[in-house]
Design a protein around this motif. Structure first.
Motif, mmCIF file in Angstrom:
data_model
loop_
_atom_site.group_PDB
_atom_site.id
_atom_site.type_symbol
_atom_site.label_atom_id
_atom_site.label_comp_id
_atom_site.label_asym_id
_atom_site.label_seq_id
_atom_site.Cartn_x
_atom_site.Cartn_y
_atom_site.Cartn_z
ATOM 1 N N ALA A 104 72.056 91.629 12.892
ATOM 2 C CA ALA A 104 73.298 90.758 12.564
ATOM 3 C C ALA A 104 72.814 89.687 13.326
ATOM 4 N N ASP A 105 73.745 88.365 13.690
ATOM 5 C CA ASP A 105 73.266 86.540 13.954
ATOM 6 C C ASP A 105 72.678 86.973 15.287
ATOM 7 N N PHE A 108 69.077 87.206 14.746
ATOM 8 C CA PHE A 108 68.865 85.924 14.231
ATOM 9 C C PHE A 108 68.858 84.410 14.983
ATOM 10 N N TYR A 128 70.034 78.244 8.285
ATOM 11 C CA TYR A 128 71.109 79.445 9.041
ATOM 12 C C TYR A 128 71.156 78.173 9.983
ATOM 13 N N PHE A 132 74.918 76.567 10.962
ATOM 14 C CA PHE A 132 75.772 77.216 12.414
ATOM 15 C C PHE A 132 74.950 76.658 13.278
ATOM 16 N N GLN A 135 74.518 77.583 17.453
ATOM 17 C CA GLN A 135 73.468 78.522 17.904
ATOM 18 C C GLN A 135 72.975 78.291 18.973
ATOM 19 N N TYR A 207 74.692 87.931 22.780
ATOM 20 C CA TYR A 207 74.752 87.954 21.746
ATOM 21 C C TYR A 207 75.447 86.126 22.363
#
Length: 268
Positions: A104-105, A108, A128, A132, A135, A207
């Motif tokens: 998922a994120d 990425f 993406y 966002f 990030q 994350y």
């Protein structure tokens, strides 16, 4: 007037936390939360008697510790060392047992950082990052680590999470020293961290959460020291730490707003 306001504030926060704690405790006795690969959470009815038995055993153990005033026989320094060693060993074991890959994120951002290391900045124009952009701070952190240890370092990043969490728990014990009045309350705060498993299980989720938490807790600790000592270098440490936490993970604005409110109340 000031003492009445402080007394009301303490009572309000204390009772709010007590009610919330018992509400969540009651739910945890009868339900277990599960999350599947596509990040959907669902709840299942748990085996209530077994859970209740474990809770009673833990409460009985804590009562014995309190009854024999165990905090008078153990120093906080030895407790802190044991806590750090415990987190490092348990966290490392969990990383090797879980072998949790990125998805998922988290995947990425990890792949974006790999592209940056290889000189590929085409990700900057993709949907993406346009959607966002916050990030980028996390991607910069990944890129920095990758340039040191190599682009395929996901499990190394998990091990760094274990190290960050150990420092976060250590920082929490020092925060307890600042806000809790008695040796027994500081001792049990440290002891409860041994049973605080969710952050420990979360180290495999790369994350930025653990590093951001560490910086946020350092900012909170420095703020408390500033309020107590009124020395400007503690405020500088707080501002820098809070800025780094927010760069890594925008969620830590919550800490930042709380710290601003704390400083505002202290000023008033």
């Amino acid at each position: 007037m000031r003492e009445k306001f402080l007394g009301f504030s303490r009572s309000f926060v204390a009772w709010f936390c007590i009610v919330l704690f018992f509400f969540l405790s009651a739910l945890s006795l009868v339900y277990t939360a599960y999350m599947i690969q596509d990040e959907k959470v669902f709840f299942k009815w748990d085996f209530f008697p077994l859970t209740l038995l474990l809770v009673l055993l833990v409460v009985g153990f804590l009562f014995l510790l309190y009854r024999f005033r165990i905090w008078e026989k153990l120093s906080m320094r030895s407790m802190r060392i044991a806590l750090v060693v415990y987190v490092l060993l348990a966290g490392t074991a969990w990383v090797f047992m879980a072998r949790n890959p990125p998805y998922a994120d988290a995947l990425f951002v990890y792949e974006i950082a790999q592209g940056f290391v290889q000189g590929d900045f085409s990700f900057m124009r993709e949907a993406y990052l346009l959607q966002f952009p916050f990030q980028l701070g996390l991607a910069l952190y990944y890129e920095t680590v990758m340039r040191i240890v190599g682009p395929d370092c996901f499990y190394f990043l998990q091990m760094l999470n274990v190290f960050y969490l150990a420092l976060s728990y250590l920082t929490l014990t020092h925060i307890a020293d600042e806000i809790l009045p008695t040796p027994s309350s500081r001792f049990f705060s440290c002891l409860f961290l041994f049973g605080c498993l969710p952050p420990l299980l979360f180290v495999t989720f790369v994350y930025g959460t653990q590093l951001g938490l560490l910086f946020a807790l350092l900012a909170l600790y420095a703020t408390l020291r500033f309020v107590r000592q009124n020395k400007i270098h503690w405020l500088v440490i707080s501002v820098v730490s809070m800025a780094l936490a927010i760069i890594i993970k925008m969620n830590y604005w919550i800490f930042g707003i709380a710290i601003v409110l704390l400083l505002l109340m202290d000023f008033i």
